[in-house]
Scaffold this motif. Structure first.
Motif, PDB file in Angstrom:
ATOM      1  N   GLU A  74       0.837  -1.211   0.000  1.00  0.00           N
ATOM      2  CA  GLU A  74       0.000   0.000   0.000  1.00  0.00           C
ATOM      3  C   GLU A  74       0.870   1.258   0.000  1.00  0.00           C
ATOM      4  N   ARG A  75       1.935   1.217   0.773  1.00  0.00           N
ATOM      5  CA  ARG A  75       2.818   2.382   0.843  1.00  0.00           C
ATOM      6  C   ARG A  75       3.409   2.695  -0.534  1.00  0.00           C
ATOM      7  N   PHE A  76       3.804   1.649  -1.243  1.00  0.00           N
ATOM      8  CA  PHE A  76       4.392   1.884  -2.573  1.00  0.00           C
ATOM      9  C   PHE A  76       3.330   2.328  -3.576  1.00  0.00           C
ATOM     10  N   VAL A  77       2.129   1.800  -3.427  1.00  0.00           N
ATOM     11  CA  VAL A  77       1.051   2.271  -4.311  1.00  0.00           C
ATOM     12  C   VAL A  77       0.817   3.758  -4.064  1.00  0.00           C
ATOM     13  N   THR A  78       0.797   4.149  -2.786  1.00  0.00           N
ATOM     14  CA  THR A  78       0.607   5.569  -2.460  1.00  0.00           C
ATOM     15  C   THR A  78       1.717   6.416  -3.067  1.00  0.00           C
ATOM     16  N   ARG A  79       2.946   5.955  -2.930  1.00  0.00           N
ATOM     17  CA  ARG A  79       4.060   6.696  -3.537  1.00  0.00           C
ATOM     18  C   ARG A  79       3.871   6.807  -5.047  1.00  0.00           C
ATOM     19  N   SER A  80       3.410   5.702  -5.640  1.00  0.00           N
ATOM     20  CA  SER A  80       3.317   5.699  -7.108  1.00  0.00           C
ATOM     21  C   SER A  80       2.206   6.624  -7.587  1.00  0.00           C
ATOM     22  N   ILE A  81       1.115   6.738  -6.820  1.00  0.00           N
ATOM     23  CA  ILE A  81       0.043   7.611  -7.308  1.00  0.00           C
ATOM     24  C   ILE A  81       0.269   9.068  -6.915  1.00  0.00           C
ATOM     25  N   ARG A  82       1.320   9.316  -6.174  1.00  0.00           N
ATOM     26  CA  ARG A  82       1.702  10.718  -5.947  1.00  0.00           C
ATOM     27  C   ARG A  82       2.540  11.243  -7.116  1.00  0.00           C
ATOM     28  N   ASN A  83       2.588  10.462  -8.166  1.00  0.00           N
ATOM     29  CA  ASN A  83       3.212  10.903  -9.421  1.00  0.00           C
ATOM     30  C   ASN A  83       2.122  10.971 -10.477  1.00  0.00           C
ATOM     31  N   SER A  84       2.332  11.830 -11.450  1.00  0.00           N
ATOM     32  CA  SER A  84       1.355  11.955 -12.511  1.00  0.00           C
ATOM     33  C   SER A  84       2.030  11.507 -13.807  1.00  0.00           C
ATOM     34  N   SER A  85       1.695  10.305 -14.242  1.00  0.00           N
ATOM     35  CA  SER A  85       2.443   9.728 -15.360  1.00  0.00           C
ATOM     36  C   SER A  85       1.638   9.813 -16.644  1.00  0.00           C
ATOM     37  N   PRO A  86       2.255   9.470 -17.794  1.00  0.00           N
ATOM     38  CA  PRO A  86       1.534   9.468 -19.061  1.00  0.00           C
ATOM     39  C   PRO A  86       0.356   8.499 -19.089  1.00  0.00           C
ATOM     40  N   THR A  87       0.162   7.706 -18.034  1.00  0.00           N
ATOM     41  CA  THR A  87      -1.002   6.830 -17.990  1.00  0.00           C
ATOM     42  C   THR A  87      -2.290   7.642 -18.108  1.00  0.00           C
TER      43      THR A  87
END
Lengths: 447, 484
Positions: A53-66
């Protein structure tokens, strides 16, 4: 701890076999006064579900070309990687293996490298290729060291239109080795200035480096560049390919007179990954193969005369030659090389060309759409999937794009003060016509 | 499966008309590249990009995979390579789209999660090594060495003299002298003493103003802790020189002792060794460099900074040695390493080092009746045997190749160079005891075979996908690409 199989009973028995009482006894050779007195200043262990969950949170604190169509290229291009690539990379036989030092039990990796070398040599129009380097930037630096060994001269002429980060890494690598790094300007059309190149040539020049396409996305007339080099001590010509997909559509540097091709093959099936791991490569003519840096695989036979593959020409390498090696590189980008090999096999010659053509077409569409809104290209020479335009303010352009859920381009003024207001835009197969139209309308509306 | 399938090369499987990936239909008019590029259009299609279906591609690489050995099969005891288990959760989190599809040049405001992750990893690495600052840019161990030596050089230059000589023990990895050489230093080898450590008196005698630094691997490649390391640091510093620590063997030390506390100035860390990220058949790795405060101004730019609660890249670094990699380091490897560190926690990392040393010493004690030690003295995470006493004229290479038949990857062989016919064994902490026992039994069986039927051992491997490959012929007549 789930990665540590030793139970208390195992530990007791192992200590018994060793003849030690406590595990700490095994560290007796470390002087007492050097031992850490307390625990490491790190948090406690985290259980897997919580950590995920912590890594998911970190990952969605980025705004990617997705969620935002990406018009940002500048050496990293947003391409699709077919699903089988990652599935195959996840095979433990590939990703949990070491460098193939024991060929009898590493033929999978070795054969894949041989296939990669073959495809990269073919794509670049060269005879041989190595098994990977860290990235495009370090490949340029390695090309310079290699050219110096071949030619003996110590001056490198690098086009100012080569990726700025690549040029910086080139300077870092050569700083203390007696090199002179000089830049060759670009002309008004965005191509390398041939007259300036000719004027800069001297017998100490071992290498001329030109981007293909260059940092502005411009396709260089590499044949003309090769034609400008002459004399007994003529330098080698190195093409720097930051967008390897272009090789499917543009005449390979080897057919244009280049002596080496280096660059970045991340576009072949690897993620953008915020900058790494990427896939540097270098290919060259047969005559120079013994000066190549890094790993090389060759074909041979086993004791039963069956075809097999081994690491070869290893007397170039640091584990044999130490300070006399052609490079200090050891770990390279093995698994990235495998991804590219799978990618190229999946795309095939037709698929890769179709994809390159679509990239070209998207970029041309975007260029025309921008023109219709009054945004003009900075340079007149033809481009591949990336091109420079002039905008009132690059910063405003990026902000406006972001507010419209787009990832805008690259501010050329950052590394090229003379191009203030220059804005580099790329269009791959992953941006739609609609997204191009939206970007054009938005940039056209800036003041 | 009884016998592996003999898989052809991709180029021999070319089947024109097949497609292995779908290019989406284009929604814009197609451009004719000829009108744009003229004679710069590619003439011949690349002959060696095969046309295959997705099934063909998947089978090809799946078959190739079966010819490989891997950590997930069993013990991979390569000394100084730290082939520990690669946790599966690391692979999963590194593939989250918010990491994997992040463009390296996106504005910092859109990458705060990635930057926080990098800052957290930098802090953790500083805590583990006892250093003050860290760069995550280097892509591998040797790349980190190069970066670290460049830091030393820039610092010394700023003091007025870059100096000329790098001291490196004879037990060092080949990358050390190569990295020093490419930083413009002359390499001077220093002999190991009879105990496998640096000879202090000889070192003192060598202290002249031309010495830039010493590069030391601690514990060294014999698995021996450099017991005089603190004194070595003082000797070098008194001479105005620096101390570089090669962190290849950091797996022996986590939570036990820290290079920064010994007095070392700079070191690199192999995330693909100590911090469990996979070796990938030869990379990608990551080789962060940690250093003391006096070297911090020279770190590769840009440097991660924090202002008003936001992370950003500080590019204004006038003393920086410059970039060593095009973008921000091997970020997806960094994600895996942090996941490992946070999984283990402070106690778990220390336990890992303790058990790595326990396992190595267990193997040492079990193998001692069978093989002769290279150096007699206490060792930590790895142990080196020599070929003395191998029966029947069997060599280290023969033993290694025969281990393949028993289902093991051989140890590192013929390194370090100071041990004759070296066999360098590092089991790591993730090996279960019974797996190590199985390895010891295999060595015992091979030693017995060597007495009874040495010719058979010398012809090994017998059961691998390939028998011994002719490396001499490969080098003499290099065939580096496919020729139909």
């Amino acid at each position: 701890m789930r990665y540590l199989p030793a139970s208390e009973e195992d530990i007791r028995q192992m200590l018994g076999a060793i003849g030690a009482e406590r595990v700490s006894d095994l560290f007796a050779s470390i002087p007492e006064d050097l031992r850490l007195k307390g625990p490491l200043d790190l948090p406690e262990a985290v259980a897997e579900p919580v950590l995920r969950e912590r890594f998911v949170t970190r990952s969605i604190r980025n705004s990617s070309p997705t969620c935002r169509p990406c018009f940002l290229g500048a050496g990293a291009y947003d391409h699709y990687a077919p699903a089988p690539i990652d599935q195959l990379l996840m095979r433990a036989e590939f990703y949990t293996a070491y460098t193939p030092y024991q060929p009898e039990m590493a033929q999978g990796t070795l054969q894949a490298i041989f296939e990669f070398q073959t495809m990269m040599a073919d794509l670049t129009g060269m005879d041989v290729s190595n098994a990977s380097l860290y990235d495009g930037a370090s490949s340029v630096a390695e090309a310079a060291l290699m050219a110096h060994r071949i030619h003996r001269g110590s001056t490198v002429l690098v086009a100012r239109s080569v990726h700025p980060a690549y040029r910086e890494v080139l300077r870092t690598y050569t700083k203390h080795l007696g090199f002179t790094i000089a830049e060759v300007p670009y002309g008004a059309d965005g191509r390398l200035d041939l007259a300036a190149l000719k004027g800069a040539l001297n017998p100490d020049v071992c290498l001329v480096l030109a981007g293909q396409p260059n940092f502005f996305g411009v396709v260089e007339d590499l044949k003309a560049v090769a034609g400008a080099l002459e004399g007994d001590k003529k330098p080698l010509l190195g093409a720097v390919v930051a967008e390897a997909l272009s090789l499917a559509l543009i005449e390979p540097p080897g057919a244009c007179g280049a002596d080496m091709v280096c660059g970045e093959a991340r576009s072949f099936g690897l993620p953008l990954g915020y900058g790494g791991p990427y896939l540097g490569f270098i290919s060259t003519r047969q005559a120079h193969m013994r000066q190549l840096p890094g790993r090389i695989v060759g074909e041979t036979v086993d004791a039963d005369n069956r075809r097999g593959f081994v690491l070869t020409l290893t007397t170039r390498e640091q584990h044999i030659r130490r300070e006399k090696a052609t490079s200090n590189i050891c770990s390279n980008e093995g698994l990235c090389m495998l991804a590219a090999t799978i990618y190229l096999a999946s795309m095939g010659r037709k698929g890769l060309r179709d994809l390159a053509l679509q990239n070209l077409s998207k970029a041309e569409y975007l260029k025309a759409a921008l023109r219709a809104k009054g945004i003009q290209p900075l340079f007149g020479a033809p481009t591949f999937n990336e091109f420079a335009v002039r905008v009132p303010s690059a910063e405003k352009a990026t902000d406006a794009a972001y507010k419209a859920d787009l990832l805008g381009g690259y501010d050329l003024g950052r590394e090229y003060p003379e191009l203030e207001g220059g804005y580099l835009l790329c269009a791959t197969e992953r941006v739609s016509k609609l997204a191009c139209d939206r970007l054009a309308a938005l940039l056209g509306g800036l003041s | 499966m009884s016998r592996p399938i003999e898989e052809k090369l991709l180029f021999e499987k070319d089947h024109p008309g097949r497609v292995g990936a779908s290019v989406p239909p284009s929604d814009v008019p197609e451009v004719d590249p000829r009108t744009l590029f003229g004679d710069m259009v590619r003439g011949a299609a690349p002959a060696f990009l095969p046309e295959m279906s997705e099934v063909d591609v998947v089978r090809h690489f799946t078959r190739l995979s079966t010819y490989n050995y891997a950590v997930d099969f069993g013990l991979y005891p390569l000394g100084s390579c730290t082939m520990k288990y690669n946790p599966k959760i690391n692979e999963e989190v590194a593939r989250l789209e918010g990491f994997a599809r992040l463009h390296p040049l996106q504005p910092e405001s859109t990458t705060q999660g990635a930057l926080e992750l990098m800052a957290t990893l930098q802090n953790a690495l500083c805590a583990i090594t006892g250093m003050d600052a860290c760069t995550l840019q280097p892509a591998a161990g040797a790349h980190g060495e190069f970066t670290g030596v460049q830091l030393i050089r820039a610092y010394l230059e700023n003091q007025g003299d870059a100096r000329k000589v790098m001291l490196i023990p004879d037990s060092a990895h080949g990358t050390n002298p190569a990295s020093a050489h490419f930083s413009g230093y002359a390499v001077e080898q220093i002999q190991s003493g009879p105990d496998g450590c640096v000879d202090l008196e000889a070192l003192k005698a060598r202290m002249k103003p031309d010495v830039a630094a010493i590069m030391l691997t601690v514990p060294n490649t014999l698995g021996i802790f450099e017991k005089n390391i603190a004194q070595i640091c003082r000797i070098l510093h008194a001479n105005g020189s620096q101390v570089y620590v090669d962190g290849a063997n950091l797996n022996a030390l986590m939570g036990i002792t820290r290079p920064g506390d010994w007095g070392a100035d700079v070191m690199h860390i192999n995330l693909h060794k100590t911090f469990s990220t996979p070796h990938g058949g030869g990379g990608p790795g990551a080789g962060p460099v940690a250093c003391k405060a006096h070297l911090e101004p020279y770190l590769p730019r840009p440097v991660l900074a924090k202002k008003e609660g936001r992370y950003l890249w500080d590019r204004d670094r006038p003393k920086s040695i410059g970039k060593v990699l095009g973008f921000n380091g091997n970020f997806l490897v960094l994600v895996r390493a942090l996941c490992y560190i946070e999984t283990m926690g402070a106690d778990g990392l220390k336990r890992a080092s303790e058990l790595a040393v326990l396992n190595a010493n267990y193997m040492r004690s079990k193998l001692r009746p069978l093989l002769e030690l290279g150096f007699d003295g206490p060792t930590l995470h790895e142990v080196v045997f020599c070929d003395k006493g191998l029966p029947g004229g069997v060599t280290t290479l023969d033993l290694a190749k025969r281990l393949i038949d028993y289902g093991f990857h051989p140890p590192t062989v013929y390194f370090p160079l100071i041990v004759h016919g070296a066999l360098m064994i590092e089991p790591t902490e993730t090996e279960p005891r019974e797996e190590m026992d199985r390895f010891v039994e295999a060595v015992a069986a091979i030693v017995k075979e060597a007495e009874e039927n040495p010719a058979y051992v010398k012809a090994a491997p017998h059961n691998a996908y390939r028998r011994r490959l002719d490396e001499v012929a490969a080098a003499r007549n290099p065939r580096l690409t496919y020729k139909p």
